[in-house]
Design a protein around this motif. Structure first.
Motif, PDB file in Angstrom:
ATOM      1  N   THR A  89      37.559   9.352 -48.527  1.00  0.00           N
ATOM      2  CA  THR A  89      38.567  10.358 -49.356  1.00  0.00           C
ATOM      3  C   THR A  89      39.167  10.190 -49.802  1.00  0.00           C
ATOM      4  N   GLN A 128      31.874  19.510 -47.247  1.00  0.00           N
ATOM      5  CA  GLN A 128      33.280  18.703 -46.791  1.00  0.00           C
ATOM      6  C   GLN A 128      34.525  19.221 -47.056  1.00  0.00           C
ATOM      7  N   LEU A 143      26.569  20.343 -48.897  1.00  0.00           N
ATOM      8  CA  LEU A 143      27.277  18.821 -48.017  1.00  0.00           C
ATOM      9  C   LEU A 143      28.539  19.938 -48.314  1.00  0.00           C
ATOM     10  N   ASN A 183      36.367  13.353 -52.589  1.00  0.00           N
ATOM     11  CA  ASN A 183      35.289  12.702 -51.482  1.00  0.00           C
ATOM     12  C   ASN A 183      34.244  11.547 -51.914  1.00  0.00           C
ATOM     13  N   TRP A 214      30.952   9.565 -51.336  1.00  0.00           N
ATOM     14  CA  TRP A 214      29.311  10.373 -50.821  1.00  0.00           C
ATOM     15  C   TRP A 214      28.310   9.268 -50.723  1.00  0.00           C
ATOM     16  N   LEU A 221      29.527  10.834 -45.944  1.00  0.00           N
ATOM     17  CA  LEU A 221      30.556  10.679 -46.468  1.00  0.00           C
ATOM     18  C   LEU A 221      31.546   9.269 -46.543  1.00  0.00           C
TER      19      LEU A 221
END
Length: 527
Positions: free
Chosen positions: A48, A319, A317, A346, A348, A45
Protein backbone atom coordinates in the motif's frame (compact mmCIF):
# COMPACT_ATOMS: atom_id res chain seq x y z
CA UNK A 1 5.92 -3.75 -26.96
CA UNK A 2 6.23 -3.59 -30.67
CA UNK A 3 3.65 -1.32 -32.33
CA UNK A 4 3.13 0.31 -35.69
CA UNK A 5 0.26 2.03 -37.40
CA UNK A 6 -2.34 -0.39 -38.63
CA UNK A 7 -2.78 -0.75 -42.36
CA UNK A 8 -6.10 0.46 -43.77
CA UNK A 9 -8.86 -2.07 -44.00
CA UNK A 10 -10.57 -3.15 -47.20
CA UNK A 11 -14.11 -4.24 -46.33
CA UNK A 12 -17.29 -5.26 -48.12
CA UNK A 13 -20.72 -3.60 -48.13
CA UNK A 14 -22.46 -2.81 -44.82
CA UNK A 15 -25.35 -5.21 -45.55
CA UNK A 16 -23.02 -8.07 -44.67
CA UNK A 17 -22.50 -6.71 -41.19
CA UNK A 18 -24.70 -9.03 -39.14
CA UNK A 19 -23.42 -12.17 -40.84
CA UNK A 20 -19.85 -11.05 -40.39
CA UNK A 21 -20.40 -10.26 -36.70
CA UNK A 22 -21.53 -13.84 -36.21
CA UNK A 23 -18.40 -14.93 -38.07
CA UNK A 24 -16.24 -12.86 -35.75
CA UNK A 25 -17.91 -14.26 -32.66
CA UNK A 26 -17.45 -17.83 -33.82
CA UNK A 27 -13.84 -17.26 -34.83
CA UNK A 28 -13.13 -15.42 -31.60
CA UNK A 29 -14.62 -18.22 -29.50
CA UNK A 30 -12.67 -20.85 -31.38
CA UNK A 31 -9.50 -18.87 -30.91
CA UNK A 32 -10.18 -18.46 -27.21
CA UNK A 33 -10.80 -22.18 -26.83
CA UNK A 34 -7.44 -22.86 -28.41
CA UNK A 35 -5.74 -20.47 -25.98
CA UNK A 36 -7.78 -21.56 -22.95
CA UNK A 37 -5.71 -21.69 -19.79
CA UNK A 38 -6.52 -22.56 -16.17
CA UNK A 39 -8.34 -19.89 -14.20
CA UNK A 40 -6.43 -17.71 -11.77
CA UNK A 41 -6.58 -18.88 -8.18
CA UNK A 42 -6.57 -15.80 -5.99
CA UNK A 43 -5.27 -12.31 -5.38
CA UNK A 44 -3.28 -10.85 -2.51
CA UNK A 45 -2.55 -7.31 -1.38
CA UNK A 46 1.23 -6.96 -1.40
CA UNK A 47 1.80 -3.24 -0.92
CA UNK A 48 0.00 0.00 0.00
CA UNK A 49 1.51 3.30 -1.15
CA UNK A 50 0.57 6.22 1.10
CA UNK A 51 2.57 9.14 -0.30
CA UNK A 52 -0.17 11.36 -1.75
CA UNK A 53 -1.80 13.99 0.45
CA UNK A 54 -5.10 14.11 -1.45
CA UNK A 55 -7.38 11.87 -3.54
CA UNK A 56 -5.60 9.57 -5.99
CA UNK A 57 -7.16 10.27 -9.39
CA UNK A 58 -5.33 7.90 -11.75
CA UNK A 59 -2.63 5.25 -11.91
CA UNK A 60 -0.76 3.87 -14.92
CA UNK A 61 1.89 1.22 -15.50
CA UNK A 62 4.72 1.04 -17.99
CA UNK A 63 6.97 -2.00 -18.31
CA UNK A 64 8.86 -1.26 -15.09
CA UNK A 65 7.26 1.84 -13.60
CA UNK A 66 4.02 2.83 -11.88
CA UNK A 67 2.81 6.44 -12.02
CA UNK A 68 0.07 7.88 -9.82
CA UNK A 69 -1.48 11.36 -9.80
CA UNK A 70 -3.53 13.21 -7.26
CA UNK A 71 -5.49 16.21 -6.20
CA UNK A 72 -2.34 17.28 -4.34
CA UNK A 73 -1.03 18.59 -7.73
CA UNK A 74 1.74 15.96 -7.97
CA UNK A 75 2.60 12.75 -9.76
CA UNK A 76 4.60 10.03 -8.07
CA UNK A 77 6.63 7.41 -9.92
CA UNK A 78 7.66 4.03 -8.51
CA UNK A 79 9.88 1.16 -9.60
CA UNK A 80 7.67 -1.92 -9.90
CA UNK A 81 10.48 -4.21 -8.78
CA UNK A 82 10.09 -3.16 -5.14
CA UNK A 83 7.76 -0.12 -5.35
CA UNK A 84 10.43 2.24 -4.16
CA UNK A 85 9.88 5.81 -5.28
CA UNK A 86 12.23 7.10 -7.97
CA UNK A 87 14.75 9.78 -6.93
CA UNK A 88 13.11 12.49 -9.05
CA UNK A 89 9.62 11.76 -7.68
CA UNK A 90 7.31 13.52 -6.89
CA UNK A 91 6.83 15.44 -10.12
CA UNK A 92 5.62 18.95 -9.35
CA UNK A 93 4.75 20.97 -12.43
CA UNK A 94 0.97 21.39 -12.35
CA UNK A 95 -0.77 24.25 -10.64
CA UNK A 96 -3.96 22.37 -9.77
CA UNK A 97 -5.28 18.83 -9.36
CA UNK A 98 -3.80 16.22 -11.75
CA UNK A 99 -6.64 14.14 -13.22
CA UNK A 100 -4.98 11.58 -15.48
CA UNK A 101 -1.58 10.21 -16.52
CA UNK A 102 -0.39 7.77 -19.19
CA UNK A 103 2.93 6.32 -20.43
CA UNK A 104 4.19 5.97 -23.95
CA UNK A 105 4.38 2.31 -24.93
CA UNK A 106 8.14 2.12 -24.38
CA UNK A 107 7.84 3.95 -21.04
CA UNK A 108 10.22 6.72 -22.08
CA UNK A 109 7.69 9.51 -21.47
CA UNK A 110 4.78 10.15 -19.11
CA UNK A 111 1.93 12.53 -19.95
CA UNK A 112 -0.36 14.12 -17.35
CA UNK A 113 -3.28 16.56 -17.49
CA UNK A 114 -4.73 18.96 -14.98
CA UNK A 115 -7.30 21.53 -14.03
CA UNK A 116 -4.59 24.06 -14.89
CA UNK A 117 -5.58 23.54 -18.58
CA UNK A 118 -2.31 21.88 -19.56
CA UNK A 119 -1.02 18.46 -20.51
CA UNK A 120 2.58 18.03 -19.41
CA UNK A 121 5.04 15.56 -20.95
CA UNK A 122 7.73 14.28 -18.57
CA UNK A 123 10.97 12.44 -19.31
CA UNK A 124 11.22 9.20 -17.35
CA UNK A 125 15.00 9.28 -17.63
CA UNK A 126 15.34 12.48 -15.62
CA UNK A 127 11.91 13.54 -14.40
CA UNK A 128 12.30 16.79 -16.33
CA UNK A 129 9.46 18.46 -18.24
CA UNK A 130 9.77 17.83 -21.98
CA UNK A 131 6.79 19.92 -23.07
CA UNK A 132 3.77 21.81 -21.73
CA UNK A 133 0.76 21.54 -24.06
CA UNK A 134 -1.79 24.27 -23.42
CA UNK A 135 -5.33 23.19 -24.20
CA UNK A 136 -7.21 25.38 -26.72
CA UNK A 137 -9.58 27.68 -24.87
CA UNK A 138 -7.67 27.19 -21.62
CA UNK A 139 -10.36 24.92 -20.19
CA UNK A 140 -9.48 22.40 -17.43
CA UNK A 141 -8.20 19.17 -18.99
CA UNK A 142 -9.89 16.11 -17.48
CA UNK A 143 -8.49 13.25 -19.58
CA UNK A 144 -5.52 12.43 -21.80
CA UNK A 145 -4.51 9.33 -23.75
CA UNK A 146 -1.52 8.27 -25.85
CA UNK A 147 -1.86 6.09 -28.94
CA UNK A 148 -0.16 2.67 -28.76
CA UNK A 149 2.26 3.73 -31.52
CA UNK A 150 3.09 6.89 -29.49
CA UNK A 151 2.37 9.04 -32.55
CA UNK A 152 -0.57 10.97 -31.09
CA UNK A 153 -1.84 12.29 -27.79
CA UNK A 154 -5.42 13.38 -27.25
CA UNK A 155 -6.73 15.56 -24.41
CA UNK A 156 -10.33 16.28 -23.46
CA UNK A 157 -11.56 19.22 -21.44
CA UNK A 158 -14.43 20.27 -19.20
CA UNK A 159 -15.92 22.44 -21.98
CA UNK A 160 -16.25 19.43 -24.30
CA UNK A 161 -13.29 20.32 -26.53
CA UNK A 162 -10.76 17.80 -27.82
CA UNK A 163 -7.17 18.47 -28.81
CA UNK A 164 -5.20 15.95 -30.87
CA UNK A 165 -1.44 16.47 -30.71
CA UNK A 166 1.35 15.10 -32.85
CA UNK A 167 3.33 13.57 -30.03
CA UNK A 168 6.87 13.47 -31.48
CA UNK A 169 6.76 17.18 -32.37
CA UNK A 170 4.37 18.16 -29.52
CA UNK A 171 2.42 20.27 -32.05
CA UNK A 172 -1.37 20.64 -32.14
CA UNK A 173 -2.76 18.54 -35.00
CA UNK A 174 -6.56 18.89 -34.82
CA UNK A 175 -9.29 20.20 -32.53
CA UNK A 176 -12.89 19.15 -32.16
CA UNK A 177 -15.35 18.17 -29.50
CA UNK A 178 -18.91 18.04 -28.21
CA UNK A 179 -20.82 21.09 -26.99
CA UNK A 180 -22.16 21.58 -23.46
CA UNK A 181 -20.61 18.55 -21.81
CA UNK A 182 -17.43 17.52 -20.02
CA UNK A 183 -15.12 14.93 -21.57
CA UNK A 184 -14.00 12.58 -18.82
CA UNK A 185 -12.92 9.41 -20.64
CA UNK A 186 -10.76 8.56 -23.65
CA UNK A 187 -8.95 5.57 -25.12
CA UNK A 188 -7.12 4.76 -28.36
CA UNK A 189 -7.82 1.59 -30.31
CA UNK A 190 -4.95 -0.94 -30.44
CA UNK A 191 -4.32 0.01 -34.08
CA UNK A 192 -3.84 3.69 -33.09
CA UNK A 193 -6.10 4.85 -35.94
CA UNK A 194 -9.25 5.71 -33.98
CA UNK A 195 -10.08 6.74 -30.44
CA UNK A 196 -13.20 6.91 -28.31
CA UNK A 197 -14.39 9.51 -25.81
CA UNK A 198 -16.94 9.43 -23.02
CA UNK A 199 -18.73 12.39 -21.47
CA UNK A 200 -20.90 13.42 -18.58
CA UNK A 201 -23.83 13.29 -21.05
CA UNK A 202 -23.46 9.51 -21.00
CA UNK A 203 -22.48 9.11 -24.66
CA UNK A 204 -19.54 7.30 -26.25
CA UNK A 205 -18.17 8.81 -29.47
CA UNK A 206 -15.68 7.28 -31.88
CA UNK A 207 -13.27 9.58 -33.77
CA UNK A 208 -10.60 9.21 -36.42
CA UNK A 209 -7.30 11.10 -36.52
CA UNK A 210 -8.87 13.85 -38.63
CA UNK A 211 -11.28 14.48 -35.74
CA UNK A 212 -14.21 13.19 -37.76
CA UNK A 213 -16.91 11.57 -35.66
CA UNK A 214 -17.35 7.99 -36.86
CA UNK A 215 -20.05 6.82 -34.47
CA UNK A 216 -22.02 8.10 -31.48
CA UNK A 217 -23.56 5.74 -28.94
CA UNK A 218 -26.08 7.93 -27.12
CA UNK A 219 -27.04 7.12 -23.54
CA UNK A 220 -24.39 4.44 -23.22
CA UNK A 221 -24.52 5.09 -19.47
CA UNK A 222 -27.34 6.87 -17.68
CA UNK A 223 -26.12 9.92 -15.72
CA UNK A 224 -22.74 9.89 -17.44
CA UNK A 225 -19.69 7.89 -18.54
CA UNK A 226 -16.78 7.81 -16.08
CA UNK A 227 -14.15 5.74 -17.92
CA UNK A 228 -13.65 3.74 -21.11
CA UNK A 229 -10.82 1.56 -22.39
CA UNK A 230 -10.14 -0.51 -25.50
CA UNK A 231 -9.04 -4.11 -25.15
CA UNK A 232 -5.52 -4.58 -26.55
CA UNK A 233 -6.42 -7.22 -29.12
CA UNK A 234 -8.05 -7.07 -32.55
CA UNK A 235 -10.51 -9.74 -33.68
CA UNK A 236 -11.00 -10.52 -37.33
CA UNK A 237 -13.39 -12.77 -39.17
CA UNK A 238 -13.79 -12.85 -42.93
CA UNK A 239 -13.03 -9.27 -43.90
CA UNK A 240 -14.57 -7.55 -40.85
CA UNK A 241 -12.47 -6.13 -38.04
CA UNK A 242 -13.69 -5.93 -34.46
CA UNK A 243 -12.41 -4.18 -31.35
CA UNK A 244 -13.61 -4.71 -27.80
CA UNK A 245 -14.31 -1.80 -25.48
CA UNK A 246 -15.15 -1.57 -21.79
CA UNK A 247 -16.96 1.43 -20.33
CA UNK A 248 -18.34 2.29 -16.92
CA UNK A 249 -20.53 5.01 -15.52
CA UNK A 250 -22.68 6.66 -12.92
CA UNK A 251 -25.36 3.98 -13.53
CA UNK A 252 -23.27 1.52 -11.46
CA UNK A 253 -22.64 -0.61 -14.53
CA UNK A 254 -19.59 -1.88 -16.38
CA UNK A 255 -20.29 -2.68 -20.03
CA UNK A 256 -18.39 -4.60 -22.69
CA UNK A 257 -18.96 -3.56 -26.30
CA UNK A 258 -17.99 -4.86 -29.73
CA UNK A 259 -16.99 -2.10 -32.16
CA UNK A 260 -17.13 -3.30 -35.74
CA UNK A 261 -15.78 -1.62 -38.83
CA UNK A 262 -17.50 -2.78 -41.98
CA UNK A 263 -17.47 -2.25 -45.69
CA UNK A 264 -18.99 1.18 -46.13
CA UNK A 265 -16.27 2.59 -43.89
CA UNK A 266 -18.79 3.03 -41.08
CA UNK A 267 -18.72 1.67 -37.57
CA UNK A 268 -21.31 0.09 -35.35
CA UNK A 269 -21.26 -0.66 -31.62
CA UNK A 270 -22.93 -3.72 -30.17
CA UNK A 271 -23.43 -4.24 -26.43
CA UNK A 272 -22.14 -7.69 -25.44
CA UNK A 273 -22.30 -7.70 -21.65
CA UNK A 274 -23.61 -5.54 -18.81
CA UNK A 275 -21.79 -6.28 -15.56
CA UNK A 276 -23.53 -5.38 -12.31
CA UNK A 277 -21.06 -6.64 -9.73
CA UNK A 278 -20.85 -3.29 -7.95
CA UNK A 279 -23.60 -1.47 -6.09
CA UNK A 280 -22.64 2.16 -6.76
CA UNK A 281 -21.22 4.26 -9.62
CA UNK A 282 -18.23 2.58 -11.29
CA UNK A 283 -15.45 5.15 -11.66
CA UNK A 284 -12.63 3.29 -13.44
CA UNK A 285 -11.94 0.23 -15.56
CA UNK A 286 -8.94 -1.36 -17.28
CA UNK A 287 -8.07 -4.43 -19.36
CA UNK A 288 -5.13 -6.69 -18.68
CA UNK A 289 -2.38 -6.59 -21.30
CA UNK A 290 -3.62 -9.81 -22.89
CA UNK A 291 -7.25 -8.70 -22.87
CA UNK A 292 -8.36 -11.70 -20.81
CA UNK A 293 -9.19 -9.85 -17.56
CA UNK A 294 -11.08 -6.67 -16.76
CA UNK A 295 -10.84 -4.71 -13.50
CA UNK A 296 -13.09 -1.93 -12.20
CA UNK A 297 -13.24 0.37 -9.16
CA UNK A 298 -16.39 1.80 -7.60
CA UNK A 299 -17.92 4.29 -5.21
CA UNK A 300 -18.91 1.26 -3.09
CA UNK A 301 -15.16 1.00 -2.22
CA UNK A 302 -14.72 -2.33 -4.01
CA UNK A 303 -12.48 -3.52 -6.81
CA UNK A 304 -13.88 -6.23 -9.06
CA UNK A 305 -11.98 -8.47 -11.49
CA UNK A 306 -13.83 -10.22 -14.32
CA UNK A 307 -13.05 -12.73 -17.02
CA UNK A 308 -13.33 -10.37 -20.00
CA UNK A 309 -14.54 -13.07 -22.39
CA UNK A 310 -17.23 -14.76 -20.31
CA UNK A 311 -18.02 -11.69 -18.14
CA UNK A 312 -17.78 -13.94 -15.08
CA UNK A 313 -16.93 -12.21 -11.79
CA UNK A 314 -13.64 -13.65 -10.49
CA UNK A 315 -12.83 -11.50 -7.44
CA UNK A 316 -14.21 -8.72 -5.30
CA UNK A 317 -11.46 -6.92 -3.38
CA UNK A 318 -12.27 -4.87 -0.28
CA UNK A 319 -9.31 -2.93 1.10
CA UNK A 320 -9.95 0.72 0.30
CA UNK A 321 -11.71 2.93 2.83
CA UNK A 322 -13.24 5.36 0.31
CA UNK A 323 -14.23 5.49 -3.39
CA UNK A 324 -11.95 3.57 -5.77
CA UNK A 325 -11.13 6.10 -8.47
CA UNK A 326 -8.38 4.39 -10.50
CA UNK A 327 -7.20 0.96 -11.58
CA UNK A 328 -4.53 -0.37 -13.91
CA UNK A 329 -2.91 -3.68 -14.90
CA UNK A 330 0.84 -4.04 -15.25
CA UNK A 331 1.81 -5.08 -18.80
CA UNK A 332 4.75 -7.18 -17.60
CA UNK A 333 3.85 -8.63 -14.18
CA UNK A 334 0.76 -10.15 -12.51
CA UNK A 335 -0.06 -6.89 -10.72
CA UNK A 336 -3.02 -4.53 -10.42
CA UNK A 337 -2.79 -1.02 -8.98
CA UNK A 338 -5.90 0.63 -7.54
CA UNK A 339 -6.14 4.23 -6.35
CA UNK A 340 -8.70 5.75 -4.03
CA UNK A 341 -10.03 8.87 -2.38
CA UNK A 342 -8.51 7.44 0.80
CA UNK A 343 -5.21 8.84 -0.64
CA UNK A 344 -3.68 5.38 -1.03
CA UNK A 345 -2.66 3.12 -3.92
CA UNK A 346 -2.98 -0.61 -3.35
CA UNK A 347 -0.85 -3.09 -5.28
CA UNK A 348 -2.45 -6.50 -5.79
CA UNK A 349 -0.75 -9.64 -7.02
CA UNK A 350 -2.68 -12.13 -9.11
CA UNK A 351 -1.48 -15.36 -7.58
CA UNK A 352 -0.34 -18.06 -9.98
CA UNK A 353 0.16 -21.00 -7.67
CA UNK A 354 3.23 -19.55 -5.95
CA UNK A 355 2.68 -20.70 -2.36
CA UNK A 356 4.76 -21.34 0.69
CA UNK A 357 5.36 -24.78 2.16
CA UNK A 358 2.29 -24.38 4.41
CA UNK A 359 0.05 -23.92 1.40
CA UNK A 360 -0.61 -20.24 2.12
CA UNK A 361 0.13 -17.47 -0.35
CA UNK A 362 3.67 -16.17 -0.25
CA UNK A 363 3.75 -12.65 1.19
CA UNK A 364 4.49 -9.78 -1.15
CA UNK A 365 7.86 -9.08 0.45
CA UNK A 366 9.12 -12.65 0.36
CA UNK A 367 7.76 -13.23 -3.13
CA UNK A 368 9.72 -10.22 -4.36
CA UNK A 369 12.96 -10.38 -2.46
CA UNK A 370 14.09 -13.81 -1.47
CA UNK A 371 13.70 -17.56 -1.40
CA UNK A 372 15.31 -17.82 1.99
CA UNK A 373 14.85 -21.19 3.63
CA UNK A 374 13.85 -22.96 0.42
CA UNK A 375 14.91 -26.59 0.49
CA UNK A 376 16.67 -28.42 -2.28
CA UNK A 377 13.46 -30.32 -2.96
CA UNK A 378 11.54 -27.07 -3.27
CA UNK A 379 14.14 -25.61 -5.61
CA UNK A 380 14.10 -28.66 -7.79
CA UNK A 381 10.46 -27.97 -8.64
CA UNK A 382 11.56 -24.88 -10.55
CA UNK A 383 13.21 -24.90 -13.94
CA UNK A 384 16.82 -23.82 -13.59
CA UNK A 385 16.14 -20.68 -15.61
CA UNK A 386 13.76 -19.56 -12.84
CA UNK A 387 16.27 -19.98 -10.01
CA UNK A 388 17.06 -16.93 -7.88
CA UNK A 389 20.59 -15.90 -6.94
CA UNK A 390 20.03 -17.63 -3.57
CA UNK A 391 19.05 -20.86 -5.36
CA UNK A 392 22.26 -20.76 -7.40
CA UNK A 393 24.34 -20.21 -4.26
CA UNK A 394 22.64 -23.16 -2.52
CA UNK A 395 23.27 -25.37 -5.55
CA UNK A 396 26.97 -24.43 -5.59
CA UNK A 397 27.29 -25.50 -1.95
CA UNK A 398 25.51 -28.81 -2.64
CA UNK A 399 27.88 -29.52 -5.53
CA UNK A 400 30.99 -28.80 -3.45
CA UNK A 401 31.65 -25.48 -5.20
CA UNK A 402 31.11 -23.25 -2.18
CA UNK A 403 34.31 -21.38 -3.02
CA UNK A 404 32.47 -19.76 -5.96
CA UNK A 405 29.51 -18.45 -3.97
CA UNK A 406 31.02 -15.02 -3.29
CA UNK A 407 31.97 -14.51 -6.94
CA UNK A 408 28.53 -15.55 -8.15
CA UNK A 409 26.75 -13.39 -5.58
CA UNK A 410 28.89 -10.36 -6.43
CA UNK A 411 28.01 -10.80 -10.11
CA UNK A 412 24.28 -11.44 -9.50
CA UNK A 413 24.26 -14.84 -11.17
CA UNK A 414 20.74 -16.28 -11.16
CA UNK A 415 19.43 -19.36 -12.97
CA UNK A 416 19.24 -17.70 -16.37
CA UNK A 417 22.80 -16.37 -16.10
CA UNK A 418 24.02 -19.74 -14.84
CA UNK A 419 22.78 -21.52 -17.96
CA UNK A 420 24.55 -18.95 -20.18
CA UNK A 421 28.01 -19.35 -18.63
CA UNK A 422 30.89 -20.24 -20.97
CA UNK A 423 34.59 -20.85 -20.50
CA UNK A 424 35.23 -17.33 -21.74
CA UNK A 425 32.86 -15.62 -19.31
CA UNK A 426 34.13 -17.70 -16.40
CA UNK A 427 37.69 -16.61 -17.15
CA UNK A 428 37.24 -13.00 -18.26
CA UNK A 429 34.25 -11.84 -16.22
CA UNK A 430 34.19 -14.02 -13.13
CA UNK A 431 38.00 -14.33 -13.06
CA UNK A 432 38.04 -18.05 -12.24
CA UNK A 433 41.66 -18.86 -13.05
CA UNK A 434 41.66 -22.62 -12.48
CA UNK A 435 40.98 -24.48 -15.73
CA UNK A 436 39.93 -27.58 -13.79
CA UNK A 437 37.43 -25.59 -11.70
CA UNK A 438 35.95 -23.97 -14.79
CA UNK A 439 35.55 -27.36 -16.50
CA UNK A 440 33.99 -28.91 -13.39
CA UNK A 441 31.47 -26.09 -13.12
CA UNK A 442 30.52 -26.32 -16.79
CA UNK A 443 30.02 -30.10 -16.48
CA UNK A 444 27.67 -29.51 -13.55
CA UNK A 445 25.76 -26.92 -15.55
CA UNK A 446 25.38 -29.35 -18.47
CA UNK A 447 24.03 -31.95 -16.03
CA UNK A 448 21.50 -29.39 -14.84
CA UNK A 449 20.38 -28.75 -18.39
CA UNK A 450 19.91 -32.46 -18.99
CA UNK A 451 18.09 -33.04 -15.70
CA UNK A 452 15.74 -30.12 -16.25
CA UNK A 453 14.38 -31.31 -19.61
CA UNK A 454 10.66 -31.81 -19.12
CA UNK A 455 8.50 -34.20 -21.10
CA UNK A 456 4.80 -33.90 -21.77
CA UNK A 457 4.73 -30.12 -22.15
CA UNK A 458 1.23 -28.94 -23.13
CA UNK A 459 1.27 -27.91 -26.77
CA UNK A 460 -0.32 -24.52 -26.05
CA UNK A 461 2.71 -23.65 -23.90
CA UNK A 462 5.08 -24.10 -26.85
CA UNK A 463 5.85 -21.31 -29.28
CA UNK A 464 4.54 -22.30 -32.76
CA UNK A 465 7.75 -20.97 -34.31
CA UNK A 466 10.48 -22.34 -32.02
CA UNK A 467 8.48 -25.23 -30.50
CA UNK A 468 10.07 -24.33 -27.16
CA UNK A 469 8.41 -23.47 -23.86
CA UNK A 470 7.47 -19.78 -23.98
CA UNK A 471 8.97 -17.34 -21.48
CA UNK A 472 7.40 -14.10 -22.80
CA UNK A 473 4.25 -15.13 -24.70
CA UNK A 474 2.56 -12.43 -26.78
CA UNK A 475 -0.59 -12.42 -28.88
CA UNK A 476 -0.23 -11.38 -32.51
CA UNK A 477 -2.96 -10.00 -34.78
CA UNK A 478 -3.76 -13.52 -36.02
CA UNK A 479 -4.93 -14.45 -32.51
CA UNK A 480 -2.12 -16.92 -31.82
CA UNK A 481 0.45 -16.67 -29.02
CA UNK A 482 4.18 -16.72 -29.74
CA UNK A 483 7.47 -16.18 -27.92
CA UNK A 484 8.05 -12.43 -28.21
CA UNK A 485 11.58 -12.65 -29.61
CA UNK A 486 10.55 -15.30 -32.14
CA UNK A 487 7.54 -13.44 -33.56
CA UNK A 488 9.42 -10.12 -33.64
CA UNK A 489 12.16 -11.77 -35.67
CA UNK A 490 9.55 -13.41 -37.92
CA UNK A 491 7.80 -10.08 -38.57
CA UNK A 492 11.10 -8.42 -39.43
CA UNK A 493 12.08 -11.09 -41.94
CA UNK A 494 8.86 -12.74 -43.22
CA UNK A 495 6.98 -9.81 -44.75
CA UNK A 496 4.45 -9.53 -41.92
CA UNK A 497 2.57 -12.73 -42.59
CA UNK A 498 1.10 -15.01 -39.94
CA UNK A 499 3.31 -18.04 -39.12
CA UNK A 500 0.12 -20.09 -38.60
CA UNK A 501 -2.13 -18.98 -41.46
CA UNK A 502 0.28 -17.34 -43.95
CA UNK A 503 -2.23 -14.48 -44.23
CA UNK A 504 -1.07 -10.85 -43.84
CA UNK A 505 -1.06 -9.57 -40.27
CA UNK A 506 -3.44 -6.62 -40.02
CA UNK A 507 -1.08 -5.01 -37.52
CA UNK A 508 2.34 -5.80 -36.08
CA UNK A 509 1.14 -4.82 -32.60
CA UNK A 510 1.99 -7.54 -30.08
CA UNK A 511 0.14 -7.89 -26.76
CA UNK A 512 1.63 -9.63 -23.75
CA UNK A 513 -0.37 -12.78 -22.93
CA UNK A 514 0.01 -12.59 -19.19
CA UNK A 515 -2.68 -15.17 -18.44
CA UNK A 516 -0.78 -17.74 -20.51
CA UNK A 517 2.49 -16.73 -18.88
CA UNK A 518 1.03 -17.38 -15.44
CA UNK A 519 -0.37 -20.72 -16.57
CA UNK A 520 3.08 -21.72 -17.82
CA UNK A 521 4.51 -20.62 -14.47
CA UNK A 522 2.03 -22.82 -12.60
CA UNK A 523 2.84 -25.74 -14.86
CA UNK A 524 6.60 -25.32 -14.34
CA UNK A 525 6.19 -25.28 -10.57
CA UNK A 526 4.11 -28.47 -10.60
CA UNK A 527 6.55 -30.22 -12.92
Amino acid sequence: MSSEKMTSFTLRQGQLFDAEVNNIELNGQARRRKRQVPALQMTSLICTLQDHRDDVNWCAFSGNLLATCSGDKTLRVYNTRDFSELPFSPLSGHGYSVHCCCFTTCGQFLASCSTDATTVVWSMASGEIEAVLEHPGRSPVRICALSPDSAHLVSGASDGTLALWDFPSKQLHRTGGVNDTTLVACSFSPCSQVFITGSTYGDLRLWDLNMRQLHAEKNAHDLGVTCCTFAPSILSGGQVVQFRLASCGQDSQLKIWAINKFSSGGYRMQLLHTLTGQSAPVLSCAYSSDGQLLVSGSVDKTVTVYDANSAALLYTLNQHERYVTACSFSPTAPLIATGSMDKTVNIWRLEDGCRGSDGKPVSGKSARTSSEGRTSAGRSKLLVGDWSEEDVSAWLVEEGLEGLVDKFTANNIDGTELLCLTKETLASELHIESVGLRNKLLRKVEELKTDSVCSGTPDEFLCPITRELMREPVIAADGYSYEREAIESWINTKNRSSPMTNLPLLTTLLTSNHTLKMAIGRWKISH
